[in-house]
Design an enzyme around this catalytic site. Sequence first.
Site, PDB file in Angstrom:
ATOM      1  N   TRP A 108       5.286  14.532 -42.840  1.00  0.00           N
ATOM      2  CA  TRP A 108       6.633  14.026 -42.611  1.00  0.00           C
ATOM      3  C   TRP A 108       7.532  15.158 -42.101  1.00  0.00           C
ATOM      4  CZ3 TRP A 108       7.402  11.031 -47.942  1.00  0.00           C
ATOM      5  CH2 TRP A 108       6.560   9.900 -47.933  1.00  0.00           C
ATOM      6  N   ASN A 146       3.352  13.850 -32.799  1.00  0.00           N
ATOM      7  CA  ASN A 146       3.711  12.493 -32.376  1.00  0.00           C
ATOM      8  C   ASN A 146       5.094  12.078 -32.834  1.00  0.00           C
ATOM      9  OD1 ASN A 146       3.057   9.693 -31.453  1.00  0.00           O
ATOM     10  ND2 ASN A 146       3.300   9.259 -33.643  1.00  0.00           N
ATOM     11  N   ASP A 203       9.521   8.274 -33.224  1.00  0.00           N
ATOM     12  CA  ASP A 203       8.447   8.579 -32.284  1.00  0.00           C
ATOM     13  C   ASP A 203       8.961   9.457 -31.146  1.00  0.00           C
ATOM     14  OD1 ASP A 203       5.598   7.646 -32.099  1.00  0.00           O
ATOM     15  OD2 ASP A 203       6.257   7.281 -30.029  1.00  0.00           O
ATOM     16  N   ARG A 232      -5.955  20.591 -35.431  1.00  0.00           N
ATOM     17  CA  ARG A 232      -6.242  19.159 -35.453  1.00  0.00           C
ATOM     18  C   ARG A 232      -4.954  18.479 -35.041  1.00  0.00           C
ATOM     19  NH1 ARG A 232      -4.775  15.082 -39.014  1.00  0.00           N
ATOM     20  NH2 ARG A 232      -6.087  13.229 -39.046  1.00  0.00           N
ATOM     21  N   ASP A 234      -2.923  15.425 -35.366  1.00  0.00           N
ATOM     22  CA  ASP A 234      -2.786  14.209 -36.154  1.00  0.00           C
ATOM     23  C   ASP A 234      -2.291  13.072 -35.249  1.00  0.00           C
ATOM     24  OD1 ASP A 234      -2.499  12.851 -38.814  1.00  0.00           O
ATOM     25  OD2 ASP A 234      -0.412  12.720 -38.122  1.00  0.00           O
ATOM     26  N   LYS A 237      -3.953   9.310 -31.256  1.00  0.00           N
ATOM     27  CA  LYS A 237      -3.990   7.963 -30.663  1.00  0.00           C
ATOM     28  C   LYS A 237      -2.586   7.441 -30.361  1.00  0.00           C
ATOM     29  CE  LYS A 237      -4.922   3.292 -32.307  1.00  0.00           C
ATOM     30  NZ  LYS A 237      -5.572   2.487 -33.354  1.00  0.00           N
ATOM     31  N   HIS A 238      -1.597   7.932 -31.119  1.00  0.00           N
ATOM     32  CA  HIS A 238      -0.232   7.433 -30.961  1.00  0.00           C
ATOM     33  C   HIS A 238       0.607   8.300 -30.028  1.00  0.00           C
ATOM     34  CE1 HIS A 238      -0.934   4.374 -33.951  1.00  0.00           C
ATOM     35  NE2 HIS A 238      -1.567   5.295 -34.660  1.00  0.00           N
ATOM     36  N   GLU A 258      -7.081  13.232 -33.412  1.00  0.00           N
ATOM     37  CA  GLU A 258      -7.415  12.045 -34.195  1.00  0.00           C
ATOM     38  C   GLU A 258      -7.120  10.752 -33.441  1.00  0.00           C
ATOM     39  OE1 GLU A 258      -6.006   9.735 -38.254  1.00  0.00           O
ATOM     40  OE2 GLU A 258      -4.612  10.982 -37.127  1.00  0.00           O
ATOM     41  N   GLY A 262     -13.176   2.784 -33.323  1.00  0.00           N
ATOM     42  CA  GLY A 262     -14.614   2.737 -33.518  1.00  0.00           C
ATOM     43  C   GLY A 262     -15.429   2.622 -32.235  1.00  0.00           C
ATOM     44  N   ARG A 371      -6.788  11.762 -52.690  1.00  0.00           N
ATOM     45  CA  ARG A 371      -6.161  13.078 -52.543  1.00  0.00           C
ATOM     46  C   ARG A 371      -6.077  13.771 -53.895  1.00  0.00           C
ATOM     47  NH1 ARG A 371      -1.679  11.094 -48.055  1.00  0.00           N
ATOM     48  NH2 ARG A 371      -3.211  10.714 -46.417  1.00  0.00           N
TER      49      ARG A 371
END
Length: 548
Positions: A108, A146, A203, A232, A234, A237-238, A258, A262, A371
């Site tokens: 966040w 993102n 966003d 990495r 995060d 995809k977005h 990331e 699938g 977690r």
Amino acid sequence: MMSRSTVSPLVGLLLIAGLISSASAARTADWKPRSIYQTMTDRFARTDGSTTSPCNTKAGLYCGGTWRGTIDHLDYIQGMGFDAVMISPIIENVEGQVYYGEAYHGYWPLNLNNLNSHFGTHQDLLDLSDALHSRGMYFMMDTVINNMAYITNGSDPATDVDYSVFTPFNNADYFHPYCKMNWSDPAIAQRCNTGDDKVVLPDLFTEHEDVQQLLIKWANDAIKTYSIDGLRIDAAKHVNPGFLHKFTDGVDTFMTGEVLEGAVSIMEDYQSNYINSLPNYPVYFDIINAFTNGSTPLLPKTVEDMRVAIPDVNAMVSFSENHDKPRIASFNEDMAIAKNVLVFTMLFDGIPMIYQGQEQHLKGDGVPHNREAIWLTKYDTEAELYKLIAKLNRIRNHAGYLGSDYFEDATHPIYQGSSELAFTKGVQGRQVVMVLSNQPSTSGRYEIDLTVSYNAGTNVMDVLTCNNYTVDNQGMLAVDMDKGEPRVFFPTKYMDGSGLCGYSDSNITLEMLKTHRTSTSAGTQFTSGTGVATVLLAVVTSIFVMFL
Ligand SMILES: *[C@@H]1O[C@H](CO)[C@@H](O)[C@H](O)[C@H]1NC(C)=O
Ligand SMILES: *[C@@H]1O[C@H](CO)[C@@H](O)[C@H](O)[C@H]1NC(C)=O
Ligand SMILES: *[C@@H]1O[C@H](CO)[C@@H](O)[C@H](O)[C@H]1NC(C)=O
Ligand SMILES: *[C@@H]1O[C@H](CO)[C@@H](O)[C@H](O)[C@H]1NC(C)=O
Ligand SMILES: *[C@@H]1O[C@H](CO)[C@@H](O)[C@H](O)[C@H]1NC(C)=O
């Protein structure tokens, strides 16, 4: 460029020999031989070293893990043979809590120019980077590009976000206008808001040049300041994929993005056009299917599809647990299942990334239960899966030592039974063959006959049990399946130097490695001094550690 004051003598030797380029510019070829341990900083280790401090995963509050704590537990990570560590995002996050908790996970973001003070100070992070590098380990940072985050706590995310609180993106122009997410529509997934109406994730307008330059500059600065070897990305995809491409061009390091999908075709598209490494989600879903859902056909099919379609399956990241997905033991607590999953994860193509706690057979299901605070396991180095991972890292390193082409070769399925799967990886004569089962540990003994690619008469060893086998004159290997245990075969005559089953690796000198590496890597991708040296470094480091 920060100095590496605590560099080990062997590493120093290589540096003097001028073979190693800056670790902070580590690229894909440098990462392929490595294996990564993923920590979640808040849940990995505390500064006070406590192994009893409670952590209520369900409450989702900070539990006190720090970078200092991570430094103090690198022996635990290196003891499994890992030579890279990924930590949670480092930047300042929003403070405050909603009904499901706080920003303990680091996803966040509030201020890119500050560190998350819950995790430690600038000096702590420098020290963590130094501590990793002095062990010959790589430093990976999880990274959010993102979005930012804002606690609305139920008020309207379309109107109630105060953009002035963000640094450096301090007004609404840096963001896409608010719109509701539809996870199955790619265009909307890239443009609209992740998060929910308690914590909205504004966003970033990543098509805009200003946003792009600020993010690229920030990442390059962070990499330089903390000598980071990889990222990495995060929620890649977005992110607008055009920007993803620009980001990977503009930021000088290895990164894996990331894309939670699938379909092999989506991985192919991303790898061909936007980012050359992704966590291997298509294979992940079939691991779950094969080992926790009793279905063997899909995994070998996807492995084959990957080999054919993906430009470089070995650049991808192989995993079976992470901080977003239910743990294997939440599907099935059987120890044999856990072992089979780990063998596949570690010995399949790509760079393995093991999420903290998998080695302790933790069983939290979906977020936030997956977690758990690792300190509550007392960092048990006698745990069965901890010891298994150490063996798997050894055989993987050894196969790579005998020829770095091992890290380029793509896995082939060679057998599929109703509950067994076998795969081979590596060049003819010294390939690693894994024979896996989805039978539970209560299952009985039986035999399967495998057609393997070893020559007739080859003696092979199951490196997990140290038992000997011989390939018959038809080229068949009779494998005794028992209690669902996995088998990992390697030719006996090449076991020397593996450090497994009583075979020593302590007599390999740096000089021998150099000669050996140069002679076996001719014609492979490790033709540059840098690549060679990196593999050498990995091997030398693992030997060096044995003496500690
Ligand atoms: C959000 O609302 C809950 C009560 O519904 C309250 O306990 C919490 O403090 C609020 N958080 C913030 C950041 O205002
Ligand atoms: C989300 O997107 C998919 C694919 O475009 C579409 O079929 C579906 O109707 C959308 N859902 C909503 C709620 O708009
Ligand atoms: C497990 O198998 C069931 C029944 O075949 C199927 O519905 C489910 O989607 C599978 N689960 C996973 C995670 O693949
Ligand atoms: C397997 O073979 C090796 C090499 O011939 C030998 O040293 C070892 O004792 C054998 N292991 C077992 C369990 O018989
Ligand atoms: C290591 O030592 C053993 C026993 O002394 C020897 O057989 C072997 O060849 C040595 N390994 C290498 C790589 O030289």
